[in-house]
Each structure stands twice: as structure tokens, then as C-alpha cells.
Design an enzyme around this catalytic site. Sequence first.
Site, short mmCIF file in Angstrom:
data_model
loop_
_atom_site.label_atom_id
_atom_site.label_comp_id
_atom_site.label_asym_id
_atom_site.label_seq_id
_atom_site.Cartn_x
_atom_site.Cartn_y
_atom_site.Cartn_z
N GLY A 13 6.81 2.13 42.76
CA GLY A 13 6.76 3.18 41.75
C GLY A 13 5.36 3.74 41.57
N LYS A 191 5.06 -0.49 22.43
CA LYS A 191 4.61 0.90 22.23
C LYS A 191 5.53 1.91 22.91
CE LYS A 191 3.09 1.19 26.56
NZ LYS A 191 3.31 2.22 27.60
N ASP A 244 -3.22 1.81 24.01
CA ASP A 244 -2.02 2.15 24.75
C ASP A 244 -1.06 2.98 23.90
OD1 ASP A 244 -0.35 2.21 26.92
OD2 ASP A 244 0.21 0.10 26.85
N ASN A 256 8.05 7.61 28.59
CA ASN A 256 8.84 7.46 27.36
C ASN A 256 8.67 8.68 26.46
OD1 ASN A 256 9.93 4.51 27.48
ND2 ASN A 256 7.80 4.38 28.16
N VAL A 279 12.48 4.78 35.52
CA VAL A 279 12.83 3.91 34.40
C VAL A 279 11.93 4.21 33.21
CG1 VAL A 279 12.92 1.53 33.59
CG2 VAL A 279 13.66 2.09 35.92
N GLU A 281 11.12 2.31 30.10
CA GLU A 281 11.37 0.98 29.55
C GLU A 281 11.65 1.00 28.05
OE1 GLU A 281 11.83 -1.84 30.96
OE2 GLU A 281 11.01 -1.68 32.98
#
EC number: 1.1.1.94
Length: 341
Positions: A13, A191, A244, A256, A279, A281
Amino acid sequence: MTQQQPIAVLGGGSFGTAVANLLAGNGHRVTQWMRDPEQAEAIRVNRENPRYLKGIKVLEGVEPVTDLHATLQGSQLVFVALPSSALRGVLTPHVDLLTGKMLVSLTKGIEADTFKLMSEILQDIAPAARIGVLSGPNLAREIAEHALTATVVASEDEDLCQQVQAALHGRTFRVYASADRFGVELGGALKNVYAIIAGMAVALNMGENTKSMLITRALAEMTRFAVSQGANPMTFLGLAGVGDLIVTCSSPKSRNYQVGFALGQGLSLDEAVTRLGEVAEGVNTLKVLKTKAQELQVYMPLVAGLHAILFEGRTLEQVIELLMHAEPKTDVDFISTSGFN
């Protein structure tokens, strides 16, 4: 770890590729393992990973491979950049090769059935391995483009931290160390949930004050949960916590955040994840975190609110209204409100 041995990166990835390039740029031989033979061949021939890091040259020092047994056998330092759902399935058949190896997780997630972090899964699989994690405000494309970046390597194993620092530290990439592996890793996992909320807020044209409130209360919420699990609250003042959180909640490059932005534009969750093509997460983490917070009775209104949006038919406006009507508590949980002494 000897100079002759390559360093292994597991995963094809964006982040795995960026780290592989960092290592190669520092003069290390790197074997980057991936499942897909076509992807490996494309990188080998074109020196580019077009699906995940289009336009970024993969350095000659990175060798894309598909033989996991040989990859693990030939390396002492292994960076694990596999999706959280794939970790056990990929590594368990090769447990005999992991004894004494340094396994450094790059994945920010939580296993659904067990609520275990990635380093805890690695420890389950290979109890005789040396375990660490890498976490921080580390957007893969910016790392690959040599933007100035810092990260945290966390482990109780001080020598492992030093070896990772030596391998990765360079002109544009700075590596700090921490002994709070659990806190650093939990910050990186939690996060992701709040980045989805932040992306939605931007798509819905909410104000800068609102976005700042969401990020700051997210920090309070994730720290509260982490401390309930034994993490050091001070860890969350560093790169793996607030650092982060800021980048993933404010950058369109964050996966995200992109999912949240798509949701704010009116797409369904499935459509948002399909558009992303990778993905995110945070979606998986949200489900297990909501259940765990209820079980532990830890107050997490943003987590409960996002769960209501994604799975219970609520809107972000409704969630923020509920947040505004909740009883205001202390600004920072770990500072006494009884006075200055």
C-alpha cells in the site's frame, strides 16, 4: 541486523511503499512483499506503484517480491504495513521464522473480535519476537514527496528503537523514540475515527471554530479512553497523539478524512469507501471502539455520535446539537479544577 541483510516491508500500500522508499533512500536494501504478482511486476518494470502512489518513483533499492517465506527468512528488521484484518492470516503460517526478529507495526487499527492493537497481535503470533510500532502525523504521499516529517517509534526494547531510528532517520524524516508502545499505538488507531467526523464537517461547510472544537474534544475523548486502558496521558501531547490527530483531521490526503468528506457530500458509507479504493481503518475502529467504550463506561460522545450517523440514521448536525446540550465538564480531564496548587 547486519549491513548485508535487506530490511523487509510487508504490504504494497501507500504507507508501506513510502517507508520502503525512505529506507532505500538511506542506502538500505529493501524487500517489499506484496500478495499481488501483477503489482510486484508493475513496480519492478515501471518503478512506480500506480494504484497507491501514482507519480512517485520507487527507488532501485526497493525489490518488490511475492515470496513471504524468503522475505522473512532473509531479514532481521521487518516493517509490517498490512491491513489489520489480514495480519493474522498472513503471518501465522510463518511463525517459525519470526523468533528474535524485530517486527515494527505501521498499521493503525484495532482487531474487531479481540480489541487488540496490531503490536499485540504480533505478540500473539510471535511471542519470541521483538515488537515495536511506528506512529505519527505521517501522510504517505507527503513522506514520498520528501516533505519534512517526524514520527515516533515506540517499544520497551530500547535497542529496537535505536535501530529503527538509525534505519529511517534522514534529511526529511525525523524519528523520535518512546517507551509507551501502548499509548503511541492507541493514539494512532483512535484518531482515525475523528478524522471521519472532521471530513464531514468540512464537506458541510461548518465553521473553523466548529472544526477546532471537534478536534480538541476528540483529543480529550481519545486520551480519556487510552488512560482508562493504562496509557500515559502525556503521550497524547506528542506526535502520536495531538500531532497525528491534527494532520488526519485537517488534510484531504487523509484516507479517513476523505471518507468523512464523501459522507458529508451525501454518499453512503459503501459508496464513500468504494470511492477511496483503500482501507479506511477508522470505519472498522469505530465499531469496536463504540462497543468497548460502552462496556468500560468511558464517556465518548463523538464516537457514539459518529456511530449513530453511520449506522443509526442520524445526521452530523443532530450529533453536534446533542454535544452542545451535554453537560460541560472539565476542559482537560487530568488537570485539577480545585485550584492552581
